[in-house]
Design a protein around this motif. Structure first.
Motif, short mmCIF file in Angstrom:
data_model
loop_
_atom_site.label_atom_id
_atom_site.label_comp_id
_atom_site.label_asym_id
_atom_site.label_seq_id
_atom_site.Cartn_x
_atom_site.Cartn_y
_atom_site.Cartn_z
N LEU A 34 -56.29 21.89 -6.93
CA LEU A 34 -57.08 20.84 -6.28
C LEU A 34 -58.55 21.24 -6.25
N VAL A 35 -59.41 20.28 -6.48
CA VAL A 35 -60.85 20.53 -6.34
C VAL A 35 -61.41 19.48 -5.40
N PRO A 36 -62.58 19.71 -4.81
CA PRO A 36 -63.17 18.69 -3.93
C PRO A 36 -63.32 17.39 -4.71
N GLY A 37 -62.77 16.31 -4.19
CA GLY A 37 -62.90 15.00 -4.84
C GLY A 37 -61.77 14.66 -5.78
N GLY A 38 -60.84 15.59 -6.06
CA GLY A 38 -59.75 15.25 -6.97
C GLY A 38 -58.89 16.43 -7.33
N VAL A 39 -58.48 16.47 -8.61
CA VAL A 39 -57.68 17.59 -9.09
C VAL A 39 -58.38 18.24 -10.28
N ALA A 40 -58.03 19.51 -10.55
CA ALA A 40 -58.73 20.28 -11.58
C ALA A 40 -58.31 19.86 -12.98
N ARG A 41 -57.04 19.52 -13.14
CA ARG A 41 -56.55 19.23 -14.49
C ARG A 41 -55.28 18.41 -14.39
N GLU A 42 -54.87 17.85 -15.52
CA GLU A 42 -53.58 17.16 -15.55
C GLU A 42 -52.87 17.52 -16.84
N PRO A 43 -51.54 17.44 -16.84
CA PRO A 43 -50.81 17.75 -18.05
C PRO A 43 -50.95 16.63 -19.09
N ASP A 44 -50.77 16.99 -20.37
CA ASP A 44 -50.85 15.95 -21.40
C ASP A 44 -49.54 15.15 -21.45
N ALA A 45 -49.51 14.14 -22.33
CA ALA A 45 -48.37 13.21 -22.34
C ALA A 45 -47.05 13.92 -22.59
N HIS A 88 -52.32 10.51 -6.98
CA HIS A 88 -50.95 10.61 -7.49
C HIS A 88 -50.63 12.04 -7.89
N TRP A 89 -51.56 12.70 -8.58
CA TRP A 89 -51.30 14.09 -8.97
C TRP A 89 -51.17 14.99 -7.75
N ARG A 90 -52.00 14.76 -6.74
CA ARG A 90 -51.91 15.59 -5.53
C ARG A 90 -50.52 15.44 -4.89
N ALA A 91 -50.05 14.20 -4.82
CA ALA A 91 -48.73 13.99 -4.21
C ALA A 91 -47.63 14.62 -5.06
N ILE A 92 -47.77 14.54 -6.38
CA ILE A 92 -46.78 15.15 -7.27
C ILE A 92 -46.77 16.67 -7.04
N LEU A 93 -47.97 17.25 -6.92
CA LEU A 93 -48.06 18.69 -6.66
C LEU A 93 -47.44 19.04 -5.31
N ALA A 94 -47.70 18.21 -4.30
CA ALA A 94 -47.16 18.49 -2.96
C ALA A 94 -45.63 18.42 -2.98
N GLU A 95 -45.08 17.43 -3.70
CA GLU A 95 -43.62 17.31 -3.77
C GLU A 95 -43.03 18.45 -4.59
N ARG A 96 -43.75 18.89 -5.61
CA ARG A 96 -43.25 20.04 -6.39
C ARG A 96 -43.24 21.31 -5.54
N GLU A 97 -44.25 21.44 -4.69
CA GLU A 97 -44.29 22.61 -3.79
C GLU A 97 -43.11 22.56 -2.81
N ARG A 98 -42.84 21.35 -2.29
CA ARG A 98 -41.73 21.19 -1.35
C ARG A 98 -40.41 21.60 -2.04
N ILE A 99 -40.21 21.11 -3.25
CA ILE A 99 -38.96 21.38 -3.96
C ILE A 99 -38.80 22.88 -4.23
N ALA A 100 -39.88 23.51 -4.71
CA ALA A 100 -39.80 24.95 -5.04
C ALA A 100 -39.40 25.75 -3.81
N ILE A 147 -50.67 24.00 -1.79
CA ILE A 147 -51.05 22.59 -1.91
C ILE A 147 -51.23 21.96 -0.54
N ALA A 148 -50.32 22.24 0.39
CA ALA A 148 -50.43 21.63 1.72
C ALA A 148 -51.79 21.94 2.33
N HIS A 149 -52.19 23.21 2.31
CA HIS A 149 -53.44 23.58 2.95
C HIS A 149 -54.65 23.13 2.13
N SER A 150 -54.57 23.22 0.80
CA SER A 150 -55.77 22.79 0.07
C SER A 150 -55.91 21.27 0.11
N TRP A 151 -54.79 20.55 0.15
CA TRP A 151 -54.92 19.09 0.27
C TRP A 151 -55.50 18.72 1.64
#
Lengths: 533, 169
Positions: free
Chosen positions: A324-335, A266-278, A242-246
């Motif tokens: 991550l995709v150019p311009g945003g994120v590829a997908r998001e989880p459902d509710a 917001h999703w990118r930051a959530i992914l980055a924080e999840r990567e940090r935690i893991a 995530i760090a490098h693709s972001w």
């Protein structure tokens, strides 16, 4: 000594330096690219003097890279101060590619400059070390893979011999002996060579010889489209996908003036924080295991596994690659999965809040971690170390707080920092960062904006360039991207924070005993792949 | 100390049976244990070699050692030297700077010298392929007995790939 509460970032101001350089006629102002505080163009002869001025102003040196645009080679260096980043740029002719080195002012520039000598044929005046760095035996000294005319498919005539004659700095004296380690190590770990010079059990000197996993990342990026670049960026260092693709995505989007939807940010930051935690979970366990405390390893690898399983369920990949995709994120989880993400966060907070004091107060563990592998704050500052290695030595710089990018500008980022600089404090910083990241994820999910997941990235019909700067789990992560008029990559340079922490490992081993090397190394956990490229 | 013991008791036993939905897979585990018992005196030693990986495969290799997968229950375990190994688990597109080291590691490994190429890079070159810097898949440098595709393969895919190879032999 307890946690440092006052904010303490690289003390000088880059705007003061750039103003001085311009007023004294040493540099010309350029309109800064998005994300930068200032940008100046210098004659190449002023390159070294500018670094001397910068070090006197207390700025942190962050990176140097080059870009061959025949007949010139454009060179960039990035500095950081309490007001943001300053980009210095200059150029030399590719026939006479010589300029003053910044290494005498900033030792952190040593290996990055040698990398440029190997890859672009630059010659640095006043560089203290004339040895090669990235190049082993796969291509000759008068061939430079990052030159435009070099074909990526230039294959060596036969098998590449081992790099057995690298001239390590010799140490002599009665009773001094050498231990060569690697490139194939004993654990499940990446390859590199460590040359220890020891007297009895004590390490007199460690010298690293890296470059074994040089996969030609910078060269094979050339000609890719934006999506292909992000796939590659996710694999610069697999633990920092995530760090490098972001960073790469941000560079692209800034170059193309694309506005990324808030929801995607917001999703990118959530992914980055999840990567940090893991990574923090896995590494704290591994550090404790390196001194024989398997309990922590078992408990934390369990938490890491649960976290990665959720990554797969919610984002489709256990290490979050290609999310991550150019311009945003590829997908998001459902509710339903979003609710699960929040439940996971609460559960992990309880677990970590319960486990951390146990580890941090357990005498026989702390006995091994305290006062081991000390990096003093002045050393950290001199070498410009970032991330948790810096923070354990009170070099706090955290781009989320100190040079905020969306969506962090609206969040309060707590930065744990200590002054002792030993293994114990690097562990403590990482443990506390897990709790900070959990809070951030909570807030980001709470305030998740409505809107699309990506903006289309259209090429602009002309060549563009941009810089991405994000705070990965290892620290400040940078990407420079230049695209041609059709949107194909002409130059990609990812700067992993490991370029700055590898030299710190050599320093903090001063006087450490050989058997403590693994725990010191793990406490820094620099990436081999991220620095070898 | 008491708190640690309490914690261990509370955490309990975590190792999961192989997924019951994949009956074949579960049978594979049993079959392999038998095979490892018969041919390798109950223990098959693995030496991993990162020959140019991004470190993603290594993270999943660590994961097969965690309590949930516990690779050692099948008699498979990781060792520190190729001289102690029955099997080389190689990751990464082989970088030219690792080519000789990989070859020497292979030479240092005693028979039966099984080689498994783990991950897309090692299996077929993946995102990096052949270039001035990399040789491509592991099979371009040393003989390969099995490949486990994936970027990176999940712990279950890794386990499955290893078990299948052992049963096949």
């Amino acid at each position: 000594m307890s946690r440092i509460q006052t904010k303490n970032v690289s003390s000088g101001r880059v705007s003061d330096l750039s103003r001085d350089l311009i007023q004294t006629g040493q540099a010309e102002a350029l309109p800064p690219w998005p994300g930068l505080q200032a940008q100046v163009q210098l004659p190449s002869d002023n390159w070294g003097v500018a670094a001397e001025n910068a070090v006197r102003s207390g700025l942190r040196w962050a990176a140097v890279w080059g870009d061959h645009r025949p007949p010139a080679i454009q060179i960039f260096a990035l500095l950081f101060g309490c007001d943001g980043h300053l980009l210095l740029q200059t150029h030399v002719s590719d026939q006479q590619p010589e300029l003053p080195s910044q290494t005498p002012a900033y030792p952190a520039a040593n290996r990055p400059e040698r990398h440029l000598s190997d890859m672009l044929g630059l010659r640095w005046r006043g560089h203290p070390d004339a040895r090669r760095w990235t190049r082993h035996q796969a291509w000759p000294a008068d061939v430079w893979p990052l030159r435009r005319e070099f074909d990526c498919q230039t294959l060596p005539p036969g098998p590449t011999p081992g790099d057995c004659d690298y001239p390590f700095v010799p140490v002599a004296g009665a009773g001094v002996y050498e231990i060569p380690v690697g490139p194939v190590h004993a654990g499940i770990i990446e390859p590199g060579h460590f040359r220890f010079q020891a007297l009895g059990e004590e390490i007199l000197r460690l010298e690293e010889h890296l470059g074994y996993v040089h996969r030609g990342v910078e060269k094979i990026a050339v000609g890719r489209d934006a999506a292909g670049l992000l796939r590659l960026a996710a694999r610069v260092s697999g633990d920092s996908s995530i760090a490098h693709s972001w960073a790469a995505a941000q560079a692209l989007e800034r170059a193309l003036a694309v506005e990324v939807p808030r929801r995607a940010l917001h999703w990118r930051a959530i992914l980055a924080e999840r990567e940090r935690i893991a990574n923090h979970l896995g590494d704290i366990g591994a550090i404790c295991n390196d001194v024989g405390f398997a309990f922590a390893q078992v408990q934390l690898s369990r938490q890491r596994e649960l976290w990665q399983r959720r990554n797969f369920a919610a984002f489709g990949h256990r290490l979050l690659m290609d999310t991550l995709v150019p311009g945003g994120v590829a997908r998001e989880p459902d509710a339903e999965l979003i609710a699960a993400l929040r439940r996971d966060g609460d559960a992990l907070r309880t677990e970590v809040a319960d486990l951390l004091p146990l580890l941090l107060e357990y005498p026989s563990l702390q006995d091994r971690l305290r006062d081991t592998g000390i990096l003093r704050p002045d050393q950290a500052r001199r070498y410009g170390v970032v991330g948790y290695v810096g923070r354990a030595s009170n070099l706090q710089d955290d781009l989320r707080r100190d040079a905020p990018y969306a969506p962090y500008e609206n969040l309060t980022i707590e930065v744990p920092a200590y002054a002792e600089g030993d293994v114990a404090k690097r562990v403590r910083v990482r443990g506390e960062e897990i709790l900070v990241s959990l809070t951030l994820i909570d807030q980001l999910l709470e305030r998740l904006p409505q809107g699309p997941l990506a903006t289309p990235c259209n090429t602009r019909g002309r060549a563009v360039e941009g810089l991405g700067l994000v705070e990965g789990w290892r620290g400040e992560t940078l990407a420079y991207v230049r695209l041609d008029a059709t949107g194909r990559v002409e130059r990609y340079f990812p700067r992993d924070p490991s370029w700055l922490s590898w030299p710190a490992l050599e320093i903090l081993l001063d006087g450490v005993i050989v058997p403590d090397f693994p725990v010191c190394n793990k406490s820094v956990n620099a990436s081999y792949a991220g620095q070898d490229l | 100390m008491l708190r640690i013991f309490q914690r261990i008791r509370r955490t309990g036993h975590l190792t999961e049976p192989l997924p019951p939905t994949e009956r074949e897979f579960a049978q594979l585990g049993v079959a392999c244990q038998r095979e490892i018992a018969r041919r390798f005196q109950r223990s098959l030693a693995i030496r991993m070699v990162d020959a140019g990986s991004c470190n993603g495969c290594e993270l999943e290799m660590h994961a097969v050692n965690n309590s949930y997968y516990d690779i050692e229950r099948f008699g498979l375990h990781f060792v520190a030297s190729p001289r102690h190994a029955d099997l080389l688990l190689v990751t990464g597109v082989v970088s030219r700077h690792m080519e000789e080291a990989l070859r020497r590691t292979w030479v240092a490994t005693p028979a039966p010298k099984l080689v498994v190429a783990m991950g897309d890079c090692a299996a077929c070159g993946g995102e990096f392929g052949v270039s001035y810097a990399s040789c491509g898949p592991v099979s371009a440098v040393i003989p390969v007995d099995a490949v486990i595709p994936g970027c990176p393969p999940s712990p279950l895919q890794l386990l499955n790939g290893l078990l299948q190879l052992l049963q096949r032999r």
